[in-house]
Scaffold this active site. Structure first.
Site, PDB file in Angstrom:
ATOM      1  N   SER A 178      55.980  34.039  70.122  1.00 23.38           N
ATOM      2  CA  SER A 178      56.417  34.133  71.521  1.00 23.38           C
ATOM      3  C   SER A 178      56.219  35.538  72.073  1.00 23.38           C
ATOM      4  CB  SER A 178      57.899  33.760  71.644  1.00 23.38           C
ATOM      5  OG  SER A 178      58.152  32.508  71.083  1.00 23.38           O
TER       6      SER A 178
HETATM    7  N1  SAH Z   1      59.938  31.444  67.069  1.00 26.03           N
HETATM    8  C1  SAH Z   1      58.527  31.548  66.806  1.00 26.03           C
HETATM    9  C2  SAH Z   1      57.717  30.787  67.824  1.00 26.03           C
HETATM   10  C3  SAH Z   1      56.790  29.861  67.162  1.00 26.03           C
HETATM   11  S1  SAH Z   1      55.979  28.659  68.147  1.00 26.03           S
HETATM   12  C4  SAH Z   1      58.080  32.978  66.661  1.00 26.03           C
HETATM   13  O1  SAH Z   1      58.862  33.878  66.987  1.00 26.03           O
HETATM   14  O2  SAH Z   1      56.966  33.222  66.199  1.00 26.03           O
HETATM   15  C5  SAH Z   1      56.939  27.229  67.790  1.00 26.03           C
HETATM   16  C6  SAH Z   1      56.938  26.711  66.386  1.00 26.03           C
HETATM   17  O3  SAH Z   1      57.681  25.489  66.404  1.00 26.03           O
HETATM   18  C7  SAH Z   1      55.580  26.340  65.810  1.00 26.03           C
HETATM   19  O4  SAH Z   1      55.371  27.066  64.633  1.00 26.03           O
HETATM   20  C8  SAH Z   1      55.681  24.838  65.527  1.00 26.03           C
HETATM   21  O5  SAH Z   1      55.010  24.428  64.357  1.00 26.03           O
HETATM   22  C9  SAH Z   1      57.173  24.641  65.401  1.00 26.03           C
HETATM   23  N2  SAH Z   1      57.659  23.280  65.606  1.00 26.03           N
HETATM   24  C10 SAH Z   1      57.202  22.349  66.475  1.00 26.03           C
HETATM   25  N3  SAH Z   1      57.911  21.213  66.363  1.00 26.03           N
HETATM   26  C11 SAH Z   1      58.857  21.423  65.406  1.00 26.03           C
HETATM   27  C12 SAH Z   1      59.892  20.635  64.832  1.00 26.03           C
HETATM   28  N4  SAH Z   1      60.120  19.365  65.201  1.00 26.03           N
HETATM   29  N5  SAH Z   1      60.660  21.185  63.871  1.00 26.03           N
HETATM   30  C13 SAH Z   1      60.460  22.464  63.454  1.00 26.03           C
HETATM   31  N6  SAH Z   1      59.494  23.256  63.976  1.00 26.03           N
HETATM   32  C14 SAH Z   1      58.704  22.754  64.938  1.00 26.03           C
END
Ligand code: SAH
Length: 218
Positions: free
Chosen positions: A67
């Protein structure tokens, strides 16, 4: 070179990022301090490390993104507004950056990621950086983390199309769920406070996150 790999400049560029966040309206010094501590360049691929302190989201593996710092700051401000949570659940570990920032401010951080390889990479980072108050696992975030509930806050860093109200069961009364809701075209950031009977919902503005998807990827 210092222990974090990139040398003096990254400390300085990180502080410039903090100044920019302040200019953009992030006012909570606790959040700015936390983000000044976490070496964001260690949460992106080496080839992108030189861009780690720009205020943009960047690609990580498997089509996911880390993010944008401003969004991390906004979410984190919301997490600690009006209360000091002790136990938080994050859905969407991704690079682990948001969890790391939360870990500077909150005693116990639990984070769930659906893509196992990302969980493993993030876990290695937490160990390497000594972030022993963060626990992560591969699972479908839609189910929460029932064996660790109740949480003071649940934060979601991927967007479901509709609010998963079932997760309110894993929140303390007075606890808060912060999440983006919507599709590829339009998403809003929502804060839902759980009350004794029911809940209260507030809109925090437009955002863009990758979708929250069902099931795990091994
Ligand atoms: N908080 C992260 C943002 C990552 S983007 C950071 O700081 O880097 C969002 C993430 O959510 C992705 O890696 C994706 O694989 C994950 N995601 C999507 N659906 C999900 C679910 N149902 N359960 C857990 N993770 C999920």
């Amino acid at each position: 070179m210092n222990a974090h790999g990139i040398g003096m400049t990254s400390d300085r560029t990180r502080l410039r990022m903090i100044d920019r966040l302040r200019d953009r309206g992030i006012a909570d010094e606790r959040v700015l301090m936390a983000m000044a501590q976490v070496p964001r360049h260690l949460f992106v691929d080496e080839a992108l490390a030189h861009r780690a302190y720009e205020d943009v989201s960047l690609p990580i593996k498997f089509g996911q993104t880390i993010s944008q710092p401003y969004v991390v700051a906004r979410m984190t401000e919301e997490v600690i507004k009006h209360q000091q949570p002790l136990k938080i659940l994050e859905l969407g570990t991704g690079s682990g950056y948001q969890a790391a920032v939360l870990g500077q401010l909150i005693e116990q951080v639990f984070s769930i990621e659906r893509i196992d390889k990302l969980t493993r990479i993030a876990r290695r980072r937490f160990i390497k950086l000594g972030y022993s108050n963060i626990r992560c696992k591969t699972a479908d975030g839609f189910n929460g983390w029932p064996t660790e509930a109740l949480f003071d806050v649940i934060i979601c860093t991927a967007a479901p199309e509709e609010v998963p109200y079932n997760l309110l069961d894993q929140l303390e009364v007075g606890g808060k769920m912060i999440l983006p809701v919507g599709d590829k075209k339009q998403q809003k950031l929502v804060a839902i406070v759980k009350e004794q009977h029911g809940y209260h919902e507030a809109l925090l503005g437009e955002v863009f996150f990758v979708p929250l998807l069902e099931g795990v990827v091994r």
